[in-house]
Each structure stands twice: as C-alpha cells, then as structure tokens.
Design a protein around this motif. Structure first.
Motif, mmCIF file in Angstrom:
data_model
loop_
_atom_site.group_PDB
_atom_site.id
_atom_site.type_symbol
_atom_site.label_atom_id
_atom_site.label_comp_id
_atom_site.label_asym_id
_atom_site.label_seq_id
_atom_site.Cartn_x
_atom_site.Cartn_y
_atom_site.Cartn_z
ATOM 1 N N GLY A 210 0.808 -1.211 0.000
ATOM 2 C CA GLY A 210 0.000 0.000 0.000
ATOM 3 C C GLY A 210 0.842 1.261 0.000
ATOM 4 N N ARG A 211 0.130 2.386 0.057
ATOM 5 C CA ARG A 211 0.775 3.697 0.046
ATOM 6 C C ARG A 211 0.783 4.277 1.454
ATOM 7 N NH1 ARG A 211 -1.778 7.545 -2.301
ATOM 8 N NH2 ARG A 211 -3.789 6.486 -2.578
ATOM 9 N N ALA A 212 1.912 4.859 1.823
ATOM 10 C CA ALA A 212 2.029 5.503 3.132
ATOM 11 C C ALA A 212 0.984 6.607 3.262
ATOM 12 C CB ALA A 212 3.425 6.065 3.310
ATOM 13 N N GLY A 213 0.419 6.727 4.452
ATOM 14 C CA GLY A 213 -0.527 7.802 4.722
ATOM 15 C C GLY A 213 -1.949 7.515 4.298
ATOM 16 N N THR A 214 -2.221 6.317 3.804
ATOM 17 C CA THR A 214 -3.572 5.975 3.363
ATOM 18 C C THR A 214 -4.208 4.963 4.309
ATOM 19 O OG1 THR A 214 -2.821 4.155 1.929
ATOM 20 C CG2 THR A 214 -2.906 6.356 0.954
ATOM 21 N N GLY A 215 -5.528 4.818 4.216
ATOM 22 C CA GLY A 215 -6.234 3.840 5.029
ATOM 23 C C GLY A 215 -6.619 4.386 6.391
ATOM 24 N N PRO A 216 -7.317 3.572 7.185
ATOM 25 C CA PRO A 216 -7.736 4.010 8.519
ATOM 26 C C PRO A 216 -6.542 4.400 9.395
ATOM 27 C CG PRO A 216 -8.880 1.994 7.888
ATOM 28 C CD PRO A 216 -7.817 2.222 6.854
ATOM 29 N N VAL A 217 -6.785 5.357 10.271
ATOM 30 C CA VAL A 217 -5.749 5.812 11.203
ATOM 31 C C VAL A 217 -5.703 4.877 12.403
ATOM 32 C CG1 VAL A 217 -5.028 7.701 12.715
ATOM 33 C CG2 VAL A 217 -5.997 8.207 10.463
ATOM 34 N N LEU A 218 -4.509 4.512 12.811
ATOM 35 C CA LEU A 218 -4.319 3.625 13.962
ATOM 36 C C LEU A 218 -4.652 4.359 15.253
ATOM 37 C CD1 LEU A 218 -0.947 2.166 12.735
ATOM 38 C CD2 LEU A 218 -3.026 0.826 13.014
ATOM 39 N N GLU A 219 -5.347 3.648 16.141
ATOM 40 C CA GLU A 219 -5.698 4.197 17.441
ATOM 41 C C GLU A 219 -5.341 3.202 18.536
ATOM 42 O OE1 GLU A 219 -9.624 5.819 18.032
ATOM 43 O OE2 GLU A 219 -9.958 5.907 15.860
ATOM 44 N N GLU A 220 -5.002 3.732 19.702
ATOM 45 C CA GLU A 220 -4.770 2.867 20.855
ATOM 46 C C GLU A 220 -6.009 2.002 21.097
ATOM 47 O OE1 GLU A 220 -3.524 3.159 25.604
ATOM 48 O OE2 GLU A 220 -3.935 4.987 24.439
ATOM 49 N N GLY A 221 -5.795 0.692 21.322
ATOM 50 C CA GLY A 221 -6.893 -0.226 21.574
ATOM 51 C C GLY A 221 -7.255 -1.095 20.397
ATOM 52 N N MET A 222 -6.693 -0.804 19.214
ATOM 53 C CA MET A 222 -6.925 -1.686 18.064
ATOM 54 C C MET A 222 -6.080 -2.946 18.206
ATOM 55 S SD MET A 222 -6.994 0.925 14.806
ATOM 56 C CE MET A 222 -8.367 2.045 14.537
ATOM 57 N N ILE A 223 -6.653 -4.099 17.855
ATOM 58 C CA ILE A 223 -5.953 -5.383 17.919
ATOM 59 C C ILE A 223 -6.118 -6.078 16.573
ATOM 60 C CG2 ILE A 223 -5.894 -7.667 19.002
ATOM 61 C CD1 ILE A 223 -6.934 -6.367 21.577
ATOM 62 N N PHE A 224 -5.002 -6.561 16.020
ATOM 63 C CA PHE A 224 -5.060 -7.189 14.699
ATOM 64 C C PHE A 224 -3.811 -8.027 14.463
ATOM 65 C CE2 PHE A 224 -3.656 -2.759 14.473
ATOM 66 C CZ PHE A 224 -2.411 -2.850 13.873
ATOM 67 N N THR A 225 -3.843 -8.808 13.380
ATOM 68 C CA THR A 225 -2.663 -9.564 12.978
ATOM 69 C C THR A 225 -1.949 -8.858 11.835
ATOM 70 O OG1 THR A 225 -3.710 -10.924 11.258
ATOM 71 C CG2 THR A 225 -3.873 -11.707 13.535
ATOM 72 N N ILE A 226 -0.650 -9.060 11.766
ATOM 73 C CA ILE A 226 0.152 -8.711 10.597
ATOM 74 C C ILE A 226 0.830 -10.006 10.181
ATOM 75 C CG2 ILE A 226 1.948 -7.222 9.638
ATOM 76 C CD1 ILE A 226 1.506 -5.292 11.932
ATOM 77 N N GLU A 227 0.661 -10.410 8.920
ATOM 78 C CA GLU A 227 1.094 -11.755 8.527
ATOM 79 C C GLU A 227 1.520 -11.808 7.056
ATOM 80 O OE1 GLU A 227 -2.460 -14.487 8.279
ATOM 81 O OE2 GLU A 227 -3.338 -12.934 9.578
ATOM 82 N N PRO A 228 2.560 -11.074 6.692
ATOM 83 C CA PRO A 228 2.943 -11.020 5.279
ATOM 84 C C PRO A 228 3.343 -12.376 4.713
ATOM 85 C CG PRO A 228 4.669 -10.098 6.664
ATOM 86 C CD PRO A 228 3.479 -10.301 7.538
ATOM 87 N N MET A 229 2.870 -12.640 3.506
ATOM 88 C CA MET A 229 3.272 -13.794 2.711
ATOM 89 C C MET A 229 4.136 -13.270 1.574
ATOM 90 S SD MET A 229 -0.537 -15.207 2.958
ATOM 91 C CE MET A 229 -0.940 -13.661 3.794
ATOM 92 N N VAL A 230 5.335 -13.822 1.436
ATOM 93 C CA VAL A 230 6.328 -13.318 0.468
ATOM 94 C C VAL A 230 6.738 -14.464 -0.449
ATOM 95 C CG1 VAL A 230 8.609 -12.287 0.205
ATOM 96 C CG2 VAL A 230 7.111 -11.561 2.092
ATOM 97 N N ASN A 231 6.763 -14.190 -1.752
ATOM 98 C CA ASN A 231 7.145 -15.189 -2.743
ATOM 99 C C ASN A 231 8.490 -14.857 -3.368
ATOM 100 O OD1 ASN A 231 4.586 -16.223 -2.272
ATOM 101 N ND2 ASN A 231 3.728 -15.506 -4.215
ATOM 102 N N LEU A 232 9.263 -15.900 -3.678
ATOM 103 C CA LEU A 232 10.509 -15.682 -4.420
ATOM 104 C C LEU A 232 10.224 -15.253 -5.848
ATOM 105 C CD1 LEU A 232 13.114 -18.473 -3.498
ATOM 106 C CD2 LEU A 232 13.347 -16.002 -3.244
#
Length: 269
Positions: free
Chosen positions: A195-217
């Motif tokens: 994605g592009r920096a500065g886009t999408g919902p703004v992060l707030e204290e109390g949000m809980i989520f996963t980050i799970e990048p899948m990377v291909n050769l």
C-alpha cells in the motif's frame, strides 16, 4: 469487556480497553509456546499430519480451544504450508524431505480471547535461497510492526512491508491479508501487506489485529486448489510467511505472540 459498550470506529474497527490486553497476552503466549514445542518435530521423514496431531493433543492438554477445528468445516488444529504453498495448507500424509520449508499457523482460544500466530520451520538443511526468503519475510513483518503507533495509518504498515520486500527482488502476496482479532477470530480491518504511506484508517490505541505477510521468491499471484483451502504460488516459486498478533498502545504496539523461548525467527537453531 462489555461488548455492548465497546467503541467501534467509523471503519468498523473495535477499540479494546487496556485491561483487555491481558487476555490477548495469555492467548498469544499459549499459541507461541505450542509453536516453540513444534520445532523439535520438524525433520525429514515426519508427516504434516503427525505435527498437527501433536498440536491438537497439546491444545487439549492445556485445556484451551482450537479456533480452527470446525471453522468453516476445517478439521485440523493447524495449517501447515510447505514450500510453494502460500497459506492454509491442510495437514496430511505429506512426508517432509530434506530442505523443505514450512509455515505452521496456530490459533487458540483462551478464556474467550484469540491468539493467532505462525512462523517458518525447515526440515533438515536449509537451502540458501530459502534462507534468504525467510530472512526477508521475517524482516518485512518486523518493519510492518515498527510502523504501528497511534496516528500512523494501515497504509504505513503495508508500505513498510512492500517496499522492503520489493527492494529485495521478491513479491508480496496480495490475495490474503491480516485481520482484526480479539474476542473474535476475524474482524475489521483487513490489514494489507502492501500500500501507500498515509492511506487507510488511522491507527488508534486499543486496536488489535494480525500482521502476517506472505512473500514469494517469484511472482505474487496465487491460486486456491480444489480442496478450497490450500493456496499455492501460480509460478510454483517458494513462499514464506510470519505472523504476529499485536495491539496498538499509547506509544507504539505490543506483540502478544512473542516466542517465550526466543525461537520465533530461526526455529531450527
């Protein structure tokens, strides 16, 4: 927390209270401990079914609940994705060969809270190209996590991951993403790993989520096999994935699924 009084952002993202983080810590620790234990089982000649059986029995022994058994008809306590399988690999008779790399993904429910994490393993000797893929994938996750703090956006997370991966001449899978977590398995937001920096919902204290990048050769495109679960790279290139569950704090974020044994990154050492 009182679910009827929970605050939901205009993007549909639930805001949890600081006291709720204790539940996420407990769930995340159990999931991480199980993945620590699994490392000893990953070796040439082992089957993915044997690994899943151990995970199932360990979940039962601990008196917690598997989030995946019964989820949309799924029958296993883990997803085990080998080599060019991107995610959602179904455990079975697959025998691990020397040099195979695999992602093992486990989600448990502890007192109503979901702990979701995955990491990479290797059976036997690790080929150099696979090692480099694993290194880049782990580093991309940590760069994404470093972008998590109030005032930043979800686009900042995706940009941190994508830019690093592409600098290393690899590709980010776009067909799957991270997700909101807490007292539910999947919830808003979708956490894109590009994605592009500065886009999408703004992060707030109390949000809980996963980050799970899948990377291909190779290229980023995937396809889902006839079992309706297993996703593979279309060009059959190797794929890797790492996943943490995190919560936004006042100054940054907390990782709930850190390995108690320090084995999250290089499980085979």
């Amino acid at each position: 927390m009182d679910e009827t009084r929970a605050r939901i952002t205009r993007d549909g993202i639930r805001i949890y209270e600081e006291a709720d983080y204790a539940g996420m810590r407990a769930a995340g620790r159990v999931a991480a401990e199980i993945l620590d234990q699994v490392a000893a089982l990953v070796k040439p000649g082992a089957t993915t079914a044997e690994i899943d059986t151990f995970i199932t029995e360990e979940i039962e022994r601990r008196g917690v609940i598997s989030a995946t058994i019964g989820y949309k008809g799924y029958k296993h306590a883990s997803c085990i994705s080998v080599n060019h399988v991107v995610c959602h690999g179904i455990p079975g008779a697959k025998v691990l060969a020397d040099g195979d790399i695999l992602n093992i993904d486990v989600t448990v429910i502890v007192d109503g809270w979901f702990g979701d994490t995955s990491r990479m393993y290797v059976a036997g000797a690790l080929p150099r190209k696979a090692e480099r893929l694993i290194e880049v994938t782990h580093e991309s996750l940590m760069r994404g996590i470093a972008a998590v703090k109030p005032g930043n956006t979800f686009g900042d997370i995706g940009h941190a991951i994508q830019s690093y991966v592409e600098q290393n001449r690899m590709s980010v899978v776009r067909d799957f993403c991270g997700h909101g977590l807490g007292r539910v398995f999947h919830a808003p937001p979708n956490v894109l790993h590009y994605g592009r920096a500065g886009t999408g919902p703004v992060l707030e204290e109390g949000m809980i989520f996963t980050i799970e990048p899948m990377v291909n050769l190779g290229r980023p495109e995937t396809k889902v096999l006839a079992d309706d679960w297993t996703a593979v790279t279309r060009d059959k290139s190797l794929s890797a994935q790492y996943e943490h569950s995190v919560g936004v704090t006042a100054t940054g974020c907390e990782i709930f699924t850190l390995s108690p044994a320090g084995k999250f990154f290089r499980t085979w050492e």
